[in-house]
Design a protein around this motif. Structure first.
Motif, mmCIF file in Angstrom:
data_model
loop_
_atom_site.group_PDB
_atom_site.id
_atom_site.type_symbol
_atom_site.label_atom_id
_atom_site.label_comp_id
_atom_site.label_asym_id
_atom_site.label_seq_id
_atom_site.Cartn_x
_atom_site.Cartn_y
_atom_site.Cartn_z
ATOM 1 N N THR A 105 6.107 -5.275 -5.446
ATOM 2 C CA THR A 105 5.080 -4.346 -5.919
ATOM 3 C C THR A 105 5.504 -2.884 -5.800
ATOM 4 O OG1 THR A 105 4.006 -4.280 -3.757
ATOM 5 C CG2 THR A 105 3.201 -5.922 -5.330
ATOM 6 N N ALA A 106 6.616 -2.625 -5.163
ATOM 7 C CA ALA A 106 7.043 -1.244 -4.919
ATOM 8 C C ALA A 106 7.204 -0.423 -6.204
ATOM 9 C CB ALA A 106 8.328 -1.231 -4.103
ATOM 10 N N PRO A 107 7.853 -0.924 -7.257
ATOM 11 C CA PRO A 107 7.976 -0.106 -8.468
ATOM 12 C C PRO A 107 6.615 0.297 -9.054
ATOM 13 C CG PRO A 107 9.547 -1.896 -8.538
ATOM 14 C CD PRO A 107 8.632 -2.157 -7.367
ATOM 15 N N ALA A 108 5.656 -0.612 -9.048
ATOM 16 C CA ALA A 108 4.329 -0.293 -9.573
ATOM 17 C C ALA A 108 3.624 0.747 -8.700
ATOM 18 C CB ALA A 108 3.483 -1.558 -9.672
ATOM 19 N N LEU A 109 3.803 0.657 -7.399
ATOM 20 C CA LEU A 109 3.186 1.632 -6.501
ATOM 21 C C LEU A 109 3.777 3.022 -6.701
ATOM 22 C CD1 LEU A 109 2.996 -0.437 -3.201
ATOM 23 C CD2 LEU A 109 1.061 0.337 -4.583
ATOM 24 N N LEU A 110 5.055 3.092 -7.012
ATOM 25 C CA LEU A 110 5.733 4.381 -7.163
ATOM 26 C C LEU A 110 5.629 4.965 -8.567
ATOM 27 C CD1 LEU A 110 8.983 3.620 -5.135
ATOM 28 C CD2 LEU A 110 7.008 4.964 -4.399
ATOM 29 N N ASP A 111 5.162 4.183 -9.530
ATOM 30 C CA ASP A 111 5.087 4.622 -10.920
ATOM 31 C C ASP A 111 4.263 5.903 -11.057
ATOM 32 O OD1 ASP A 111 5.547 4.447 -13.693
ATOM 33 O OD2 ASP A 111 3.561 3.564 -13.968
ATOM 34 N N GLY A 112 4.875 6.939 -11.604
ATOM 35 C CA GLY A 112 4.189 8.203 -11.835
ATOM 36 C C GLY A 112 4.046 9.083 -10.604
ATOM 37 N N MET A 135 0.832 -1.168 0.000
ATOM 38 C CA MET A 135 0.000 0.000 0.000
ATOM 39 C C MET A 135 0.882 1.238 0.000
ATOM 40 S SD MET A 135 -2.837 1.377 2.706
ATOM 41 C CE MET A 135 -1.696 1.810 3.976
ATOM 42 N N LEU A 136 0.480 2.215 -0.758
ATOM 43 C CA LEU A 136 1.147 3.504 -0.790
ATOM 44 C C LEU A 136 0.242 4.496 -0.073
ATOM 45 C CD1 LEU A 136 3.464 5.258 -2.023
ATOM 46 C CD2 LEU A 136 1.882 5.726 -3.894
ATOM 47 N N ALA A 137 0.803 5.249 0.866
ATOM 48 C CA ALA A 137 0.019 6.210 1.642
ATOM 49 C C ALA A 137 0.650 7.590 1.539
ATOM 50 C CB ALA A 137 -0.051 5.777 3.099
ATOM 51 N N ASP A 138 -0.169 8.622 1.768
ATOM 52 C CA ASP A 138 0.353 9.986 1.772
ATOM 53 C C ASP A 138 0.912 10.328 3.147
ATOM 54 O OD1 ASP A 138 -1.845 10.534 3.398
ATOM 55 O OD2 ASP A 138 -2.866 11.790 1.941
ATOM 56 N N THR A 139 1.298 11.573 3.358
ATOM 57 C CA THR A 139 1.930 11.976 4.616
ATOM 58 C C THR A 139 1.010 11.864 5.825
ATOM 59 O OG1 THR A 139 1.371 14.281 4.185
ATOM 60 C CG2 THR A 139 3.554 13.541 3.508
ATOM 61 N N LEU A 140 -0.287 11.811 5.586
ATOM 62 C CA LEU A 140 -1.243 11.670 6.685
ATOM 63 C C LEU A 140 -1.672 10.220 6.903
ATOM 64 C CD1 LEU A 140 -3.475 14.804 6.005
ATOM 65 C CD2 LEU A 140 -1.599 14.562 7.649
ATOM 66 N N ARG A 148 -3.141 8.316 4.645
ATOM 67 C CA ARG A 148 -4.306 7.962 3.824
ATOM 68 C C ARG A 148 -3.848 7.124 2.634
ATOM 69 N NH1 ARG A 148 -6.296 14.106 3.542
ATOM 70 N NH2 ARG A 148 -4.213 14.120 2.646
ATOM 71 N N PRO A 149 -4.504 5.998 2.370
ATOM 72 C CA PRO A 149 -4.103 5.133 1.250
ATOM 73 C C PRO A 149 -4.272 5.843 -0.091
ATOM 74 C CG PRO A 149 -5.782 4.072 2.608
ATOM 75 C CD PRO A 149 -5.624 5.457 3.106
ATOM 76 N N LEU A 150 -3.260 5.727 -0.948
ATOM 77 C CA LEU A 150 -3.323 6.281 -2.299
ATOM 78 C C LEU A 150 -3.419 5.179 -3.341
ATOM 79 C CD1 LEU A 150 -0.548 9.016 -2.032
ATOM 80 C CD2 LEU A 150 -3.020 9.327 -1.845
ATOM 81 N N ARG A 151 -2.666 4.095 -3.131
ATOM 82 C CA ARG A 151 -2.665 2.953 -4.051
ATOM 83 C C ARG A 151 -2.528 1.666 -3.253
ATOM 84 N NH1 ARG A 151 1.756 5.240 -8.392
ATOM 85 N NH2 ARG A 151 0.530 7.035 -9.022
ATOM 86 N N VAL A 152 -3.208 0.639 -3.730
ATOM 87 C CA VAL A 152 -3.142 -0.671 -3.074
ATOM 88 C C VAL A 152 -2.970 -1.737 -4.153
ATOM 89 C CG1 VAL A 152 -4.400 -2.360 -1.689
ATOM 90 C CG2 VAL A 152 -4.623 0.062 -1.167
ATOM 91 N N ILE A 153 -2.050 -2.646 -3.918
ATOM 92 C CA ILE A 153 -1.873 -3.803 -4.795
ATOM 93 C C ILE A 153 -1.905 -5.043 -3.910
ATOM 94 C CG2 ILE A 153 -0.331 -5.020 -6.372
ATOM 95 C CD1 ILE A 153 0.812 -2.322 -7.209
ATOM 96 N N LEU A 154 -2.847 -5.929 -4.169
ATOM 97 C CA LEU A 154 -2.958 -7.170 -3.408
ATOM 98 C C LEU A 154 -2.132 -8.260 -4.078
ATOM 99 C CD1 LEU A 154 -6.775 -7.197 -2.638
ATOM 100 C CD2 LEU A 154 -4.916 -6.512 -1.136
ATOM 101 N N THR A 155 -1.408 -9.004 -3.262
ATOM 102 C CA THR A 155 -0.592 -10.108 -3.766
ATOM 103 C C THR A 155 -0.834 -11.334 -2.889
ATOM 104 O OG1 THR A 155 1.284 -9.511 -2.367
ATOM 105 C CG2 THR A 155 1.226 -8.543 -4.570
ATOM 106 N N ALA A 156 -0.297 -12.447 -3.329
ATOM 107 C CA ALA A 156 -0.368 -13.667 -2.523
ATOM 108 C C ALA A 156 0.447 -13.470 -1.247
ATOM 109 C CB ALA A 156 0.183 -14.839 -3.324
ATOM 110 N N GLY A 157 0.095 -14.169 -0.208
ATOM 111 C CA GLY A 157 0.751 -14.018 1.083
ATOM 112 C C GLY A 157 2.238 -14.305 1.080
ATOM 113 N N GLN A 158 2.692 -15.174 0.193
ATOM 114 C CA GLN A 158 4.111 -15.533 0.162
ATOM 115 C C GLN A 158 4.931 -14.610 -0.743
ATOM 116 O OE1 GLN A 158 1.612 -17.295 -1.104
ATOM 117 N NE2 GLN A 158 2.149 -18.206 -3.045
ATOM 118 N N THR A 159 4.306 -13.612 -1.351
ATOM 119 C CA THR A 159 5.003 -12.683 -2.234
ATOM 120 C C THR A 159 5.683 -11.595 -1.419
ATOM 121 O OG1 THR A 159 3.355 -13.058 -3.950
ATOM 122 C CG2 THR A 159 4.723 -11.110 -4.182
#
Length: 66
Positions: free
Chosen positions: A24-31, A1-6, A8-19
């Protein structure tokens, strides 16, 4: 999950538990525009730090002992 300074969630990517979270960090930071990116030890990698630097942001990630 990517959150702002407060926390608050901005982006969420769900993956399998063993991942690993870092996969997922590069996709969360894209743009994203930010002055700094804060993360825990699980995100300590040279590749992710390079992505953050390319964004013009500062990586605030504690070093992993390994």
């Amino acid at each position: 999950m990517l959150a702002d300074t407060l926390g608050r969630p901005l982006r969420v990517i769900l993956t399998a538990g063993q991942t690993a979270d870092i996969t997922t960090a590069p996709a969360l930071l894209d743009g994203l525009r930010a002055d700094a990116v804060l993360a825990d030890k699980a995100y300590d990698s040279n590749a992710l730090r390079a992505i953050i630097a390319a964004m013009g942001a500062t990586a605030v990630i504690p070093s992993n002992r390994t």
